[in-house]
Scaffold this motif. Structure first.
Motif, PDB file in Angstrom:
ATOM      1  N   GLN A  27      -2.667 -10.118 -12.223  1.00  0.00           N
ATOM      2  CA  GLN A  27      -1.739 -11.150 -11.798  1.00  0.00           C
ATOM      3  C   GLN A  27      -1.508 -11.079 -10.294  1.00  0.00           C
ATOM      4  N   SER A  28      -0.322 -11.428  -9.810  1.00  0.00           N
ATOM      5  CA  SER A  28      -0.182 -11.766  -8.391  1.00  0.00           C
ATOM      6  C   SER A  28      -0.454 -10.620  -7.441  1.00  0.00           C
ATOM      7  N   ASN A  29      -0.178  -9.374  -7.831  1.00  0.00           N
ATOM      8  CA  ASN A  29      -0.428  -8.284  -6.895  1.00  0.00           C
ATOM      9  C   ASN A  29      -1.898  -7.887  -6.825  1.00  0.00           C
ATOM     10  N   LYS A  41       8.155  -7.198  -0.027  1.00  0.00           N
ATOM     11  CA  LYS A  41       8.583  -8.378   0.737  1.00  0.00           C
ATOM     12  C   LYS A  41       9.566  -9.242  -0.053  1.00  0.00           C
ATOM     13  N   ASP A  42       9.556  -9.093  -1.397  1.00  0.00           N
ATOM     14  CA  ASP A  42      10.468  -9.833  -2.255  1.00  0.00           C
ATOM     15  C   ASP A  42      10.621  -9.044  -3.552  1.00  0.00           C
ATOM     16  N   SER A  43      11.081  -9.686  -4.606  1.00  0.00           N
ATOM     17  CA  SER A  43      11.348  -8.968  -5.850  1.00  0.00           C
ATOM     18  C   SER A  43      10.111  -8.349  -6.471  1.00  0.00           C
ATOM     19  N   TYR A  44       8.929  -8.940  -6.245  1.00  0.00           N
ATOM     20  CA  TYR A  44       7.720  -8.550  -6.956  1.00  0.00           C
ATOM     21  C   TYR A  44       6.569  -8.103  -6.066  1.00  0.00           C
ATOM     22  N   HIS A  45       6.535  -8.571  -4.834  1.00  0.00           N
ATOM     23  CA  HIS A  45       5.322  -8.482  -4.017  1.00  0.00           C
ATOM     24  C   HIS A  45       5.536  -7.619  -2.780  1.00  0.00           C
ATOM     25  N   TYR A  46       4.445  -7.390  -2.034  1.00  0.00           N
ATOM     26  CA  TYR A  46       4.418  -6.382  -0.994  1.00  0.00           C
ATOM     27  C   TYR A  46       3.947  -6.942   0.345  1.00  0.00           C
TER      28      TYR A  46
END
Length: 260
Positions: free
Chosen positions: A15-17, A230-235
Motif C-alpha cells: 500500500q502507500s508506504n 510527515k502525517d498520521s501514516y507516511h514518512y
C-alpha cells in the motif's frame, strides 16, 4: 539499456508506504538518491509496456489502471531507488522492477478475486512476457511487500491477516515468485489512536513461520520517535531512503548466501 548477463525481477507491492509518499521538509531536506548507473530498470506494464526505463522517483507514478491499481498524482517518492542501489551494491545484479502498490488497501483486497492482486499478477505476467520476448535473462524473481496500516485501522485480527497473507503469497509463488522480502508497518501517528501492534507482530511472525518470507527491515517502527513521520501514516523521504537501503542490503545478502 546496457545489457547484463542476468537480472533479478522484483514486484514492489503493497500500500502507500511502498507506493511512496515521500516529501522533503525543513528538518528533513533529503531527497531520494540518484540511481547507481545500471542498477535497475522499471517495466511499466500499464503506461509503456514495450520498453524499460531507468528507475527514478517517484517510482511507478505513471502506472495507473482504471479499475485496478490506480492512484494518479499520489506517488511522490518511494524507498525503491534506495533499495535497488543497496541491492545492486551487494549483488552486482541489476533489478527490473514492477510497480504494484496502492494506498488504502487492506489484505482482503490482495486475494486475486478481481482485486489489486489480480492487477499485480497481470503486471507481473506482462513483464515476464516482455523479458522473454526481448531475451533478457532473469536470474531470480522476488517481491518486496509493505502493507498493513489499513488493516490496523480496520481492526483486522492477526490470525485473519496471517491467513490472507499466506493465501496471497501462495498465489504469487504459483507465478514464480521465489521469496517475499517483508517490511513491516510502523506506528500510527494520528488523533484516532489506531493500534498497529497486532498487525506488526503478525508480520514478524510471518517472517518466522512462512518458508520464503524474509524480514528485510523493521525500520519504520522508529520513525515516529525521530520525527520522521510527515502525517498520521507516511514518512519524509529520508525515512524511505533509510528503510529502503536497509532492506536492499538484507535482500542482497540473503541472495548472495542463497547463491553460495
Amino acid at each position: 539499456m546496457k545489457k547484463h548477463p542476468e537480472y533479478d525481477l522484483f514486484l514492489f507491492i503493497g500500500q502507500s508506504n511502498m507506493a511512496g509518499r515521500g516529501v522533503t521538509g525543513e528538518r528533513w531536506p533529503q531527497r531520494a538518491p540518484e540511481l547507481l548507473p545500471g542498477a535497475g530498470y522499471e517495466y511499466r506494464a500499464v503506461s509503456d509496456p514495450g520498453h524499460l526505463h531507468p528507475i527514478a522517483e517517484p517510482f511507478g507514478a505513471a502506472e495507473n489502471r482504471s479499475g485496478g491499481i490506480d492512484e494518479p498524482g499520489r506517488k511522490t517518492g518511494s524507498l525503491v531507488t534506495a533499495f535497488v542501489n543497496a541491492y545492486y551494491a551487494a549483488t552486482g545484479t541489476p533489478v527490473i522492477g514492477v510497480s504494484a502498490s496502492v494506498g488504502g488497501s487492506g489484505i482482503a483486497e490482495w486475494q486475486g478475486e478481481e482485486d489489486f492482486l489480480s492487477d499485480a499478477i497481470r503486471r507481473w505476467t506482462d513483464a515476464e512476457r516482455f523479458l522473454a520476448e526481448q531475451k533478457i535473462p532473469v536470474r531470480h524473481r522476488y517481491m518486496l511487500w509493505c502493507q498493513g496500516e489499513t488493516d490496523g485501522d480496520r481492526g483486522t485480527g492477526p490470525e485473519t491477516y496471517k491467513a490472507k497473507f499466506r493465501a496471497m503469497f501462495a498465489q504469487l509463488q504459483g507465478w514464480g515468485v521465489e521469496n517475499c522480502f517483508l517490511i513491516p508497518i510502523g506506528q500510527y501517528n494520528g488523533i484516532h489512536g489506531y493500534d498497529y501492534t497486532a498487525i506488526h507482530q503478525a508480520q514478524l511472525e510471518l517472517a518466522q513461520e512462512v518458508p520464503g518470507v524474509v524480514l528485510a527491515s523493521d525500520g519504520f517502527g522508529a520513525m515516529r520517535a525521530r520525527g520522521l513521520m510527515k502525517d498520521s501514516y507516511h514518512y519524509y523521504q529520508q525515512a524511505y531512503n533509510e528503510v529502503g537501503t536497509e532492506a536492499g542490503k538484507t535482500a542482497g545478502n540473503f541472495v548472495n548466501t542463497k547463491q553460495g
